[in-house]
Scaffold this motif. Structure first.
Motif, PDB file in Angstrom:
ATOM      1  N   ASP A 121       0.835  -1.236   0.110  1.00  5.86           N
ATOM      2  CA  ASP A 121      -0.305   0.010   0.191  1.00  5.86           C
ATOM      3  C   ASP A 121       0.917   1.317   0.028  1.00  5.86           C
ATOM      4  O   ASP A 121       0.326   2.299   0.142  1.00  5.86           O
ATOM      5  N   GLY A 122       2.258   1.211   0.083  1.00  2.00           N
ATOM      6  CA  GLY A 122       3.101   2.253  -0.455  1.00  2.00           C
ATOM      7  C   GLY A 122       3.233   2.926   1.270  1.00  2.00           C
ATOM      8  O   GLY A 122       3.750   4.032   1.253  1.00  2.00           O
ATOM      9  N   ASN A 123       3.278   2.068   2.341  1.00  6.70           N
ATOM     10  CA  ASN A 123       3.409   2.764   3.363  1.00  6.70           C
ATOM     11  C   ASN A 123       3.820   1.756   4.444  1.00  6.70           C
ATOM     12  O   ASN A 123       3.228   0.389   4.417  1.00  6.70           O
ATOM     13  N   LEU A 124       4.780   1.865   5.621  1.00  7.35           N
ATOM     14  CA  LEU A 124       4.875   1.240   6.538  1.00  7.35           C
ATOM     15  C   LEU A 124       4.570   1.892   7.683  1.00  7.35           C
ATOM     16  O   LEU A 124       5.164   2.734   8.394  1.00  7.35           O
ATOM     17  N   SER A 125       3.445   1.245   8.407  1.00  7.11           N
ATOM     18  CA  SER A 125       2.666   2.020   9.362  1.00  7.11           C
ATOM     19  C   SER A 125       3.212   1.402  10.749  1.00  7.11           C
ATOM     20  O   SER A 125       4.150   0.629  10.726  1.00  7.11           O
ATOM     21  N   ARG A 126       2.850   2.017  11.939  1.00  5.97           N
ATOM     22  CA  ARG A 126       3.439   1.514  13.216  1.00  5.97           C
ATOM     23  C   ARG A 126       3.038   0.081  13.464  1.00  5.97           C
ATOM     24  O   ARG A 126       3.557  -0.607  14.162  1.00  5.97           O
ATOM     25  N   ALA A 257      12.834   0.261  13.025  1.00  5.91           N
ATOM     26  CA  ALA A 257      12.647   1.775  12.232  1.00  5.91           C
ATOM     27  C   ALA A 257      11.353   2.196  12.016  1.00  5.91           C
ATOM     28  O   ALA A 257      10.973   3.334  12.369  1.00  5.91           O
ATOM     29  N   GLY A 258      10.315   1.398  11.582  1.00 10.21           N
ATOM     30  CA  GLY A 258       9.005   1.519  11.609  1.00 10.21           C
ATOM     31  C   GLY A 258       8.199   1.964  12.941  1.00 10.21           C
ATOM     32  O   GLY A 258       7.261   2.867  12.766  1.00 10.21           O
TER      33      GLY A 258
END
Length: 322
Positions: A121-126, A257-258
């Motif tokens: 989805d183009g995102n690395l969330s917490r 890191a995320g």
């Protein structure tokens, strides 16, 4: 620009040296407090060899440089398989035992695909990052439990022998532990600063710098340990180093890191770099099963891996200056 290049070189040298001292101090300290040799090897040494990637990506994330954070993790995975295993197999062909094919490689492959799915989805969330850390904790717990079930373990015996040969007083062990950790943080800051400055000077994304210069530098401990193991004929350790490091990078390094800062993921990271990582991971299955009896990463296949790394890196460089 010259100061930035000097910072990267100095940062990498200090990073590798401080990681080694941190592991020595931590292992000796744990030994003084009665931790079993097998646990020292699996936990402290395992974390220590991946400490450069972990600290660099954590600092890069906290400073708003997601390209270096993710590029370092996934670039290290590509470097581990294509460059390090390629060089190691050229020095001494690596026998791939059935246990690796039944357990370690399938786990690495599933987790690699899971990482790609998270980034889709183009995102690395917490939330994504926390899931990675939970999987890592469960995997570590399972691995430690399995290791402790064995009455004798070659890896544990080897670690015990190493600790006996390099004994040090508790005060010195704690001192090296603290110094190693502080220098790890300092060298990582210097390295990230230099990498960002080079990216700005060249007008390229920090992702490219993370995938190349930073990834190669933080993978140097794996290169040294795998080559030494291969020369000794310890193929399980040589291959285990790479599989363990890639699992650590994909789960713990990206997870930490995320968790520090959610990150937007560029399309090229997913379609170019993560897909390259997947193809290389699958290639280990193909080489491992082999076509003539016992699986073996021979010198020809090592050459193929090394050629793939050169082609991939050349492509990255040409896109920069195109």
């Amino acid at each position: 620009m010259s100061l930035a290049i000097a910072a990267v070189i100095f940062g990498l040298i200090l990073l590798v040296w401080s990681a080694d001292k941190f592991v020595e101090g931590a292992a000796a300290t744990a030994r003084h407090f009665g931790m079993p040799a097998l646990l020292i090897g699996m936990v402290i040494v395992g974390f220590g060899t991946s400490a450069p990637e972990m600290v660099v990506s954590a600092l890069a994330s906290s400073q708003g440089n997601p390209g270096i954070a993710l590029g370092n993790a996934y670039g290290s995975n590509i470097t581990n398989i294509a460059l390090i295993l390629g060089i190691t197999a050229l020095i001494s062909p690596i026998a791939v035992h059935s246990q690796v094919l039944r357990k370690e490689l399938p786990i690495l492959t599933i987790i690699t695909f899971a990482a790609a799915w998270q980034l889709w989805d183009g995102n690395l969330s917490r939330t994504d990052a926390v899931v990675l850390l939970l999987i890592f904790a469960a995997l570590m717990g399972w691995t430690i439990w399995q290791g402790m079930q064995k009455k004798t373990d070659e890896f544990g015996i080897e670690i015990a022998q190493e600790l006996e040969q390099h004994q040090m007083p508790l005060k010195r062990a704690v001192l090296w532990l603290i110094i190693g950790l502080l220098l790890l943080i300092l060298s990582s800051r210097v390295l990230v600063w230099g990498a960002v400055e080079i990216a700005v000077a060249l007008g390229v994304s920090d992702l490219i710098i993370g995938l190349t210069i930073v990834a190669i530098g933080t993978s140097l401990p794996e290169l040294a340990s795998s080559v030494i193991a291969a020369r000794k004929g310890e193929h399980d350790i040589a291959l285990g180093n790479i599989i363990g490091s890639n699992l650590f990078n994909t789960l713990a390094v990206v997870g930490i890191a995320g968790t520090i800062a959610p990150m937007a993921v560029s399309p090229e990271l997913l379609y170019r770099d993560v897909m390259t990582m997947i193809v290389l991971t699958i290639s280990l299955f193909i080489f491992g099963y082999g076509f003539r009896g016992q699986g073996r990463i021979n010198r020809i296949e090592g050459g193929i891996l090394l050629t793939a790394y050169v082609a991939y890196t050349t492509y990255l460089i040409t896109t920069v200056f195109a």
